[in-house]
Write a protein that holds these residues in place. Sequence first.
Motif, PDB file in Angstrom:
ATOM      1  N   GLU A   1       0.825  -1.209   0.000  1.00 32.98           N
ATOM      2  CA  GLU A   1       0.000   0.000   0.000  1.00 32.98           C
ATOM      3  C   GLU A   1       0.855   1.253   0.000  1.00 32.98           C
ATOM      4  OE1 GLU A   1      -3.493   2.115   2.724  1.00 32.98           O
ATOM      5  OE2 GLU A   1      -2.831   0.064   3.141  1.00 32.98           O
ATOM      6  N   GLU A   2       1.918   1.246   0.830  1.00 29.79           N
ATOM      7  CA  GLU A   2       2.796   2.411   0.883  1.00 29.79           C
ATOM      8  C   GLU A   2       3.546   2.605  -0.433  1.00 29.79           C
ATOM      9  OE1 GLU A   2       2.645   0.173   3.219  1.00 29.79           O
ATOM     10  OE2 GLU A   2       2.212   1.155   5.135  1.00 29.79           O
ATOM     11  N   GLN A   3       3.836   1.483  -1.118  1.00 30.91           N
ATOM     12  CA  GLN A   3       4.607   1.588  -2.347  1.00 30.91           C
ATOM     13  C   GLN A   3       3.779   2.118  -3.513  1.00 30.91           C
ATOM     14  OE1 GLN A   3       7.035  -1.931  -3.284  1.00 30.91           O
ATOM     15  NE2 GLN A   3       6.822  -2.606  -1.176  1.00 30.91           N
ATOM     16  N   THR A   4       2.479   1.815  -3.523  1.00 23.65           N
ATOM     17  CA  THR A   4       1.672   2.121  -4.704  1.00 23.65           C
ATOM     18  C   THR A   4       0.684   3.261  -4.510  1.00 23.65           C
ATOM     19  OG1 THR A   4       0.048   0.446  -4.027  1.00 23.65           O
ATOM     20  CG2 THR A   4       1.853  -0.273  -5.457  1.00 23.65           C
ATOM     21  N   ALA A   5       0.447   3.695  -3.258  1.00 24.64           N
ATOM     22  CA  ALA A   5      -0.556   4.732  -3.029  1.00 24.64           C
ATOM     23  C   ALA A   5      -0.179   6.024  -3.744  1.00 24.64           C
ATOM     24  CB  ALA A   5      -0.707   4.990  -1.522  1.00 24.64           C
ATOM     25  N   THR A   6      -1.166   6.668  -4.339  1.00 26.17           N
ATOM     26  CA  THR A   6      -0.921   7.918  -5.058  1.00 26.17           C
ATOM     27  C   THR A   6      -1.670   9.052  -4.371  1.00 26.17           C
ATOM     28  OG1 THR A   6      -2.789   7.474  -6.539  1.00 26.17           O
ATOM     29  CG2 THR A   6      -0.598   6.732  -7.251  1.00 26.17           C
ATOM     30  N   MET A   7      -1.224  10.249  -4.634  1.00 26.46           N
ATOM     31  CA  MET A   7      -1.851  11.432  -4.064  1.00 26.46           C
ATOM     32  C   MET A   7      -2.820  12.001  -5.092  1.00 26.46           C
ATOM     33  SD  MET A   7       0.030  14.734  -2.416  1.00 26.46           S
ATOM     34  CE  MET A   7      -0.889  15.904  -1.406  1.00 26.46           C
ATOM     35  N   THR A   8      -4.058  12.166  -4.697  1.00 33.02           N
ATOM     36  CA  THR A   8      -5.077  12.625  -5.629  1.00 33.02           C
ATOM     37  C   THR A   8      -5.062  14.140  -5.772  1.00 33.02           C
ATOM     38  OG1 THR A   8      -6.767  12.856  -3.907  1.00 33.02           O
ATOM     39  CG2 THR A   8      -6.516  10.682  -4.926  1.00 33.02           C
TER      40      THR A   8
END
Length: 503
Positions: free
Chosen positions: A275-282
Motif C-alpha cells: 500500500e505504501e509503495q503504490t498509493a498515489t496522491m489525488t
Amino acid sequence: MSEDTTVRQGPPPTEPKRRKFSLPSAYTILFALIVVMAIATWIIPAGTYKLDDQGAPIPGTYSEVESNPQRILLDSLTAPINGLYGIEDAKGTISYYNEGVLFGAIDVALFIIVIGGFLGVTMRTGAIQAGIGRLVRRLEGRERWMIPILMSVFALGGTTYGMAEESLAFYALVITVMVAAGYDTLTGAAVLLLGCGIGTLGSTINPFATGIASGFAGVSISEGLVSRLVILVVGLALGIFWVLRYADRIKADPTRSVVNDLRGNAEAGFQMGQEEQTATMTGTQKTVLVFFGLAFVLMMYGVIPWEDLGLNLPTLWWWFPEMTASFILFSVIIGLVARLSEGELTESFVAGARDLLGVALIIGIARGITVIMNNGQITDTVLHWAEVALGDVGQAAFAVVMYLLFLPLSFLIPSSSGLATVAMPIMAPLAGFVGVPADLAVTAFQTASGLMNLFIPTSAVVMGGLAIAKVPYGTYLRWVWPLLAMLAGMTIVVLSVTALLTS
C-alpha cells in the motif's frame, strides 16, 4: 503400600513489583499549584503597583496593602472556572476586559478546541499522510536527501501548528524507508522527533505555544518573529547536520549504529508494504493541502499590525475570536473540497476537537493559578521581589535568566499551553521592568519548552516515537545530548543579542 514422602511445594513466591516513580499529570500538578498559591496568600504579604495608562505596572511604585487570603478549598475549586470566564479582582467582581485586553482564557481554550477540529477534518481526508508518503517515494534512490527534506517538512508542521502527536502516524513509514536505505531505526525516529521538535522549539506562528503565550503577554504573535525565525533556521540546520552525520557514519559502517545490538529484532517489523509503495496522491488531496496552508497564512496576515509597521497593507486587527472563526471556515471548506458528507465532516471535526479538549482544560486550570494570586493580591508582591533581585542584571543577562528559569518549569509542566498560561502574566511585566520586550519573554518560554520536549520522559511523543522505533530511551539520550547542548547555546546567544539590540 508405601507412603509418598515427597514434599509438595507451591509455586515459588513472586517478588513484589517495584513501583517506578512517575510524575503526575499536568492536571494534577497545576491543581496542586492552585492549592499551594491559595496557601501562599496567607503567608506572602499583599501589595500592588501603580499602573500606567495601558494598565501595565510602573517599576518602583510597589506598596503593601491589606491582605486578602483565599479560602483553601472553595477558592481553589472555583479558580479554574473564573480563570476561563474572567479574572476576579480582590472585591470579587469579574473583569473581562481592561484596556481592550481579554483576561479570561475562554477565547484561548475555544481556539484550541477548534484547531483540533480543523486538524481532525484535514487528517480525515488523508492529504497530509499522502503528501508525506509521496515525498518519500519520489526520493527513492536519493535517500540521503530525504533526511534534510523530511526534517524541513516536519519542522514546518512544528513551527506553524506545533505538530507533535500527529507525527506518530508517520513513524512506521519513515523508519521503514530509512531501514530499506541502509540506515537504522534511530535515524528514522530522529528525522521525525527532531524535525517536529526543532520546528516547535522555533515556533513562529504556532498557536499552541507562541499564540497562547503572546496572548497572555499582551503582544501580537508577529512580534519577535525575526528572532524566532533565526532560532528555527539555525536550530534546524544543527539538527540536520547531527542526523546526517550519524546516518552517513552507519551507512559506511553499519556496526557503528548505537542500536547495532538490537537491529535484527528492531528492524524486523519495518518492511515496506504494498500500500505504501503504490498509493498515489489525488488532485483533491493536493487542493486540501493548499487550503490547509492557506489557513495558517491568513491567520498570520490577520494578526500582523501592518499599519504599525509602516506598510501599505490593510490591517485586520485579528485576535483569538477572528482566528477561531477562520479555522471553522477552513474546516468546512476542506470538508467540501474532499467531498465529505455532513456526517463525516462533523464527526471528524468533533473527534479532532475531542483530542485537544485536554489542552483546553489545562489552560483553564493553569489560569486558575493567576486568579488565586490576583485575588490574594500577591502577584505584584512576587513581581516586586523579582524586580529587586533581577532589576540590575541588564537586558541580556535577564533574557538568559528567563530562559534558564523556563527549563525546569518546562519539565514540571510539560504542557506548553499550560506553562504559558501560568508564567506569562508574571514574566511579561517583569521583562518590562528591565527594558526587555515582552515578546522576548515569549521566545524564551517557547524555546525552553521546545528543548525540554525533545527529550523529557514525560513527553508522550518522545516515549511513543522511541517505542515504535524500538530504541531504548537511555540510548537515545546518550546520542542526542550534544545536540541539545548546541541548541541551548545557540538559543542563549540569540536571546542575548536580541535583548541588546532592542534595549
